[in-house]
Design a protein around this motif. Structure first.
Motif, short mmCIF file in Angstrom:
data_model
loop_
_atom_site.label_atom_id
_atom_site.label_comp_id
_atom_site.label_asym_id
_atom_site.label_seq_id
_atom_site.Cartn_x
_atom_site.Cartn_y
_atom_site.Cartn_z
N LEU A 103 -3.74 7.13 -3.10
CA LEU A 103 -2.71 6.87 -4.11
C LEU A 103 -2.43 5.38 -4.30
O LEU A 103 -1.73 4.99 -5.24
CB LEU A 103 -1.41 7.58 -3.73
CG LEU A 103 -1.47 9.12 -3.66
CD1 LEU A 103 -0.13 9.68 -3.20
CD2 LEU A 103 -1.85 9.71 -5.01
N GLY A 104 -2.94 4.57 -3.37
CA GLY A 104 -2.76 3.12 -3.51
C GLY A 104 -1.37 2.63 -3.17
O GLY A 104 -0.87 1.69 -3.80
N VAL A 105 -0.74 3.25 -2.15
CA VAL A 105 0.60 2.81 -1.74
C VAL A 105 0.59 2.44 -0.26
O VAL A 105 -0.24 2.93 0.52
CB VAL A 105 1.68 3.90 -1.99
CG1 VAL A 105 1.85 4.15 -3.47
CG2 VAL A 105 1.33 5.19 -1.26
N HIS A 106 1.53 1.58 0.12
CA HIS A 106 1.68 1.22 1.53
C HIS A 106 2.30 2.39 2.30
O HIS A 106 3.02 3.22 1.73
CB HIS A 106 2.57 -0.01 1.68
CG HIS A 106 1.92 -1.28 1.21
ND1 HIS A 106 1.99 -1.72 -0.09
CD2 HIS A 106 1.19 -2.20 1.89
CE1 HIS A 106 1.33 -2.86 -0.20
NE2 HIS A 106 0.84 -3.18 0.99
N MET A 107 2.02 2.41 3.60
CA MET A 107 2.52 3.50 4.43
C MET A 107 2.75 2.99 5.84
O MET A 107 2.06 2.08 6.31
CB MET A 107 1.49 4.63 4.46
CG MET A 107 1.97 5.89 5.17
SD MET A 107 0.63 6.80 5.98
CE MET A 107 0.50 5.90 7.53
N HIS A 108 3.74 3.55 6.51
CA HIS A 108 3.87 3.31 7.95
C HIS A 108 4.40 4.57 8.63
O HIS A 108 5.00 5.44 8.01
CB HIS A 108 4.75 2.09 8.26
CG HIS A 108 6.16 2.18 7.78
ND1 HIS A 108 6.72 1.26 6.91
CD2 HIS A 108 7.16 3.06 8.05
CE1 HIS A 108 7.98 1.57 6.68
NE2 HIS A 108 8.27 2.65 7.37
N ALA A 109 4.15 4.64 9.94
CA ALA A 109 4.62 5.75 10.77
C ALA A 109 5.63 5.21 11.77
O ALA A 109 5.51 4.07 12.23
CB ALA A 109 3.45 6.39 11.50
N ASP A 160 8.17 1.46 -9.15
CA ASP A 160 7.29 2.01 -10.18
C ASP A 160 5.96 2.46 -9.59
O ASP A 160 5.39 3.49 -10.01
CB ASP A 160 7.07 0.98 -11.30
CG ASP A 160 6.51 -0.34 -10.79
OD1 ASP A 160 6.67 -0.65 -9.60
OD2 ASP A 160 5.89 -1.06 -11.61
N VAL A 161 5.45 1.74 -8.60
CA VAL A 161 4.20 2.12 -7.93
C VAL A 161 4.39 3.43 -7.17
O VAL A 161 3.56 4.34 -7.24
CB VAL A 161 3.74 1.00 -6.97
CG1 VAL A 161 2.51 1.44 -6.17
CG2 VAL A 161 3.43 -0.28 -7.75
N LEU A 162 5.52 3.52 -6.46
CA LEU A 162 5.78 4.73 -5.69
C LEU A 162 6.01 5.93 -6.60
O LEU A 162 5.51 7.04 -6.32
CB LEU A 162 7.00 4.51 -4.79
CG LEU A 162 7.31 5.62 -3.79
CD1 LEU A 162 6.15 5.84 -2.84
CD2 LEU A 162 8.57 5.29 -3.00
N ALA A 163 6.72 5.75 -7.68
CA ALA A 163 6.98 6.85 -8.61
C ALA A 163 5.67 7.40 -9.19
O ALA A 163 5.49 8.62 -9.31
CB ALA A 163 7.90 6.39 -9.73
#
Length: 269
Positions: A103-109, A160-163
């Motif tokens: 999806l091209g978004v940043h992520m962390h755990a 907007d990227v996350l949406a």
């Protein structure tokens, strides 16, 4: 029937926009405690992100509890005894991490010990979250995450990227995980058993309280489960419109000490 447990969200609810507990809110919470009412912080933050608040509000006495990770962890604030813990599996981490890349978004755990990201270019919202909850950030590849007990995973990016990414999440993920949008730039993934509502219910059952004896105060979509779970749902004036439809009471905004108003009007009277 009097209210004996009040679950309170933090951001946009307990704290004003300066991230402060107002004197009015502090005073009302102390008065509620003196009356024997359980004031329980219920937040998406990890325990490290609420310790200071628990100290400030005198909520680390015998019989005090806290709900963190949006319900993924419930524990006694004095002894640290865990009442509820519902982590994610390593396979869950791999599925969500792969989805975030697609999806091209940043992520962390997030674990109880820290925030872990596989993004070499660490996203600014990961840095923001680390600062907010007072936790260290570690870069780890997916292969290095096998031994971590992950309580929550977050996709974090510009609104907007996350949406745009959310619109492309397959329905199967919603069936497998509890997914809540806690801020325009935060989307949180947890064990399917997890929600603030489930946590409040489990705590109320432990304390022998009926639904009518419980209240929750919140402002955002991730507060919906606990608002729906209690007998007395209270939504902040600054809360999202959809939540106000399910509220029994609308209190003042977080900048007008809305938590204090709710406690004095509907708990302490």
């Amino acid at each position: 029937m009097s209210i004996k447990l009040v679950a309170v969200d933090i951001d946009g609810t307990l704290l004003n926009n300066k991230q402060e507990v107002t004197p009015e809110v502090f005073s009302a919470i102390q008065d509620a405690k003196k009356k024997g009412v359980k004031i329980v912080i219920a937040t998406g933050r990890p325990i490290a992100g609420v310790t200071g608040l628990l100290e400030e509000l005198n909520l680390r006495n015998q019989g005090d509890y806290v709900i963190t990770f949006n319900g993924g962890l419930v524990q006694d604030t004095t002894t640290g005894e865990v009442l509820v813990k519902e982590p994610l599996a390593y396979e869950d981490y791999l599925d969500i991490e792969l989805l975030s890349r697609k999806l091209g978004v940043h992520m962390h755990a997030i674990t109880k010990e820290g925030i872990y990201t596989a993004n070499r270019n660490i996203g600014k919202y990961t840095v923001r979250e680390a600062s907010l909850v007072n936790m260290p950030v570690y870069y780890r590849t997916p292969e290095e995450m096998t031994d971590k007990e992950i309580v929550k995973i977050m996709m974090i990016d510009e609104p907007d990227v996350l949406a745009a990414a959310i619109a492309k999440i397959p329905a199967s993920f919603y069936q497998h995980y509890t997914i809540v949008k806690s801020r325009p730039f935060y989307l949180e993934f947890m064990n399917k058993k997890v929600s603030k509502g489930t946590a409040v219910n489990q705590l109320a059952q432990k304390l022998g309280l009926s639904k009518d004896e419980t209240m929750a105060i919140g402002d955002e979509e991730n507060d919906r489960p606990m608002l729906e779970a209690v007998g007395n749902p209270v939504v902040m004036e600054n809360g999202i419109p959809e939540l106000k439809k399910i509220a029994k009471y609308i209190t003042k905004s977080n900048n007008e000490s809305g938590v204090a108003y709710a406690l004095r009007e509907w708990v302490l009277n």
